[in-house]
Write a protein that holds these residues in place. Structure first.
Motif, PDB file in Angstrom:
ATOM      1  N   THR A   1     -35.439  -8.104 -68.340  1.00 17.35           N
ATOM      2  CA  THR A   1     -34.809  -9.320 -68.860  1.00 17.35           C
ATOM      3  C   THR A   1     -33.967  -8.991 -70.086  1.00 17.35           C
ATOM      4  O   THR A   1     -32.823  -9.447 -70.210  1.00 17.35           O
ATOM      5  N   GLY A   2     -34.528  -8.199 -70.980  1.00 19.96           N
ATOM      6  CA  GLY A   2     -33.805  -7.819 -72.192  1.00 19.96           C
ATOM      7  C   GLY A   2     -32.558  -7.006 -71.901  1.00 19.96           C
ATOM      8  O   GLY A   2     -31.496  -7.230 -72.495  1.00 19.96           O
ATOM      9  N   ILE A   3     -32.660  -6.059 -70.962  1.00 18.40           N
ATOM     10  CA  ILE A   3     -31.495  -5.261 -70.588  1.00 18.40           C
ATOM     11  C   ILE A   3     -30.406  -6.168 -70.014  1.00 18.40           C
ATOM     12  O   ILE A   3     -29.233  -6.062 -70.374  1.00 18.40           O
ATOM     13  N   GLY A   4     -30.807  -7.088 -69.138  1.00 12.58           N
ATOM     14  CA  GLY A   4     -29.840  -8.023 -68.554  1.00 12.58           C
ATOM     15  C   GLY A   4     -29.216  -8.927 -69.601  1.00 12.58           C
ATOM     16  O   GLY A   4     -28.008  -9.198 -69.573  1.00 12.58           O
ATOM     17  N   LEU A   5     -30.027  -9.404 -70.525  1.00 13.44           N
ATOM     18  CA  LEU A   5     -29.526 -10.283 -71.585  1.00 13.44           C
ATOM     19  C   LEU A   5     -28.498  -9.571 -72.441  1.00 13.44           C
ATOM     20  O   LEU A   5     -27.398 -10.082 -72.672  1.00 13.44           O
ATOM     21  N   ILE A   6     -28.823  -8.378 -72.903  1.00 15.68           N
ATOM     22  CA  ILE A   6     -27.898  -7.628 -73.752  1.00 15.68           C
ATOM     23  C   ILE A   6     -26.624  -7.300 -72.979  1.00 15.68           C
ATOM     24  O   ILE A   6     -25.510  -7.441 -73.496  1.00 15.68           O
ATOM     25  N   SER A   7     -26.782  -6.903 -71.726  1.00 17.18           N
ATOM     26  CA  SER A   7     -25.629  -6.594 -70.892  1.00 17.18           C
ATOM     27  C   SER A   7     -24.724  -7.807 -70.725  1.00 17.18           C
ATOM     28  O   SER A   7     -23.488  -7.699 -70.783  1.00 17.18           O
ATOM     29  N   MET A   8     -25.323  -8.976 -70.538  1.00 19.94           N
ATOM     30  CA  MET A   8     -24.541 -10.191 -70.378  1.00 19.94           C
ATOM     31  C   MET A   8     -23.733 -10.497 -71.640  1.00 19.94           C
ATOM     32  O   MET A   8     -22.537 -10.758 -71.572  1.00 19.94           O
ATOM     33  N   TYR A   9     -24.376 -10.453 -72.785  1.00 17.39           N
ATOM     34  CA  TYR A   9     -23.681 -10.780 -74.024  1.00 17.39           C
ATOM     35  C   TYR A   9     -22.562  -9.786 -74.306  1.00 17.39           C
ATOM     36  O   TYR A   9     -21.475 -10.166 -74.735  1.00 17.39           O
ATOM     37  N   ILE A  10     -22.803  -8.511 -74.054  1.00 13.91           N
ATOM     38  CA  ILE A  10     -21.754  -7.516 -74.248  1.00 13.91           C
ATOM     39  C   ILE A  10     -20.652  -7.726 -73.213  1.00 13.91           C
ATOM     40  O   ILE A  10     -19.466  -7.587 -73.517  1.00 13.91           O
ATOM     41  N   GLY A  11     -21.035  -8.075 -71.985  1.00 18.72           N
ATOM     42  CA  GLY A  11     -20.054  -8.352 -70.936  1.00 18.72           C
ATOM     43  C   GLY A  11     -19.096  -9.466 -71.315  1.00 18.72           C
ATOM     44  O   GLY A  11     -17.914  -9.429 -70.955  1.00 18.72           O
ATOM     45  N   PHE A  12     -19.586 -10.456 -72.033  1.00 17.78           N
ATOM     46  CA  PHE A  12     -18.729 -11.555 -72.475  1.00 17.78           C
ATOM     47  C   PHE A  12     -17.559 -11.049 -73.310  1.00 17.78           C
ATOM     48  O   PHE A  12     -16.480 -11.627 -73.282  1.00 17.78           O
ATOM     49  N   THR A  13     -17.772  -9.989 -74.079  1.00 20.89           N
ATOM     50  CA  THR A  13     -16.703  -9.476 -74.938  1.00 20.89           C
ATOM     51  C   THR A  13     -15.686  -8.648 -74.154  1.00 20.89           C
ATOM     52  O   THR A  13     -14.619  -8.351 -74.670  1.00 20.89           O
ATOM     53  N   HIS A  14     -16.035  -8.270 -72.917  1.00 14.13           N
ATOM     54  CA  HIS A  14     -15.145  -7.435 -72.114  1.00 14.13           C
ATOM     55  C   HIS A  14     -14.547  -8.161 -70.913  1.00 14.13           C
ATOM     56  O   HIS A  14     -13.675  -7.617 -70.243  1.00 14.13           O
ATOM     57  N   GLY A  15     -15.031  -9.346 -70.615  1.00 12.81           N
ATOM     58  CA  GLY A  15     -14.536 -10.058 -69.438  1.00 12.81           C
ATOM     59  C   GLY A  15     -14.732 -11.550 -69.578  1.00 12.81           C
ATOM     60  O   GLY A  15     -15.211 -12.042 -70.602  1.00 12.81           O
ATOM     61  N   SER A  16     -14.388 -12.245 -68.527  1.00 13.47           N
ATOM     62  CA  SER A  16     -14.474 -13.708 -68.572  1.00 13.47           C
ATOM     63  C   SER A  16     -15.903 -14.188 -68.326  1.00 13.47           C
ATOM     64  O   SER A  16     -16.695 -13.528 -67.656  1.00 13.47           O
ATOM     65  N   THR A  17     -16.185 -15.349 -68.865  1.00 15.42           N
ATOM     66  CA  THR A  17     -17.485 -15.977 -68.648  1.00 15.42           C
ATOM     67  C   THR A  17     -17.722 -16.204 -67.160  1.00 15.42           C
ATOM     68  O   THR A  17     -18.839 -16.022 -66.668  1.00 15.42           O
ATOM     69  N   THR A  18     -16.678 -16.569 -66.442  1.00 14.26           N
ATOM     70  CA  THR A  18     -16.808 -16.837 -65.007  1.00 14.26           C
ATOM     71  C   THR A  18     -17.299 -15.611 -64.260  1.00 14.26           C
ATOM     72  O   THR A  18     -18.233 -15.688 -63.459  1.00 14.26           O
ATOM     73  N   VAL A  19     -16.695 -14.463 -64.516  1.00 17.91           N
ATOM     74  CA  VAL A  19     -17.074 -13.246 -63.806  1.00 17.91           C
ATOM     75  C   VAL A  19     -18.464 -12.774 -64.229  1.00 17.91           C
ATOM     76  O   VAL A  19     -19.327 -12.505 -63.392  1.00 17.91           O
ATOM     77  N   VAL A  20     -18.694 -12.671 -65.538  1.00 23.43           N
ATOM     78  CA  VAL A  20     -19.979 -12.170 -66.033  1.00 23.43           C
ATOM     79  C   VAL A  20     -21.128 -13.071 -65.583  1.00 23.43           C
ATOM     80  O   VAL A  20     -22.149 -12.591 -65.090  1.00 23.43           O
ATOM     81  N   SER A  21     -20.966 -14.375 -65.717  1.00 25.73           N
ATOM     82  CA  SER A  21     -22.056 -15.282 -65.362  1.00 25.73           C
ATOM     83  C   SER A  21     -22.283 -15.327 -63.860  1.00 25.73           C
ATOM     84  O   SER A  21     -23.430 -15.393 -63.402  1.00 25.73           O
TER      85      SER A  21
END
Length: 141
Positions: A79-99
């Motif tokens: 869960t923690g790995i996914g959470l951190i990955s998601m938040y970092i993903g937001f800075t590199h891509g769109s919310t639509t794609v990451v979410s």
């Protein structure tokens, strides 16, 4: 169908869907306002406090078996790995794609259930997985 007749699994599933959808949008905004790793940590700190508070006010058992504790810890790790990955993903891509990609975790769970846990693969399940994969392809284009 009246509200009282709604299956509790469906009700809580809907609550999860709506609250996690809001969490993604607010989390994205937080990661744009501060370091996404810090935003992720604050997000889960608040979630952990809420979970512990729920234990206190409910009749939850505090008994922890070695197996259950280990499995819960491993679940928390992923869960923690996914959470951190998601938040970092937001800075590199769109919310639509990451979410959307993140929300497809159920495809991974379904495949693990079929391959590792020996659950039956039906035409309906296979079709659902195929549509989910198609959805990922369409959203990421």
């Amino acid at each position: 169908m009246e509200f009282a007749e709604v299956d509790s699994a469906v009700l809580f599933g809907l609550i999860t869907m709506v609250t996690w959808g809001i969490w993604i949008v607010v989390g994205n905004a937080a990661s744009e306002s501060m370091d996404p790793r810090t935003a992720a940590a604050i997000s889960y700190l608040v979630a952990a406090l809420l979970a512990f508070g729920f234990i206190v006010v409910s009749d939850a058992s505090l008994a922890v078996t070695a197996r259950g504790g280990l499995l819960a810890g491993v679940a928390g790790l992923f869960t923690g790995i996914g959470l951190i990955s998601m938040y970092i993903g937001f800075t590199h891509g769109s919310t639509t794609v990451v979410s959307t990609l993140g929300a497809m975790y159920f495809v991974v769970a379904a495949v693990i259930g079929i391959v590792v846990l020996g659950e039956n693969l039906t035409l309906t399940k296979l079709t659902g997985i195929a549509f989910a994969v198609l959805g990922i392809v369409l959203v990421t284009r």
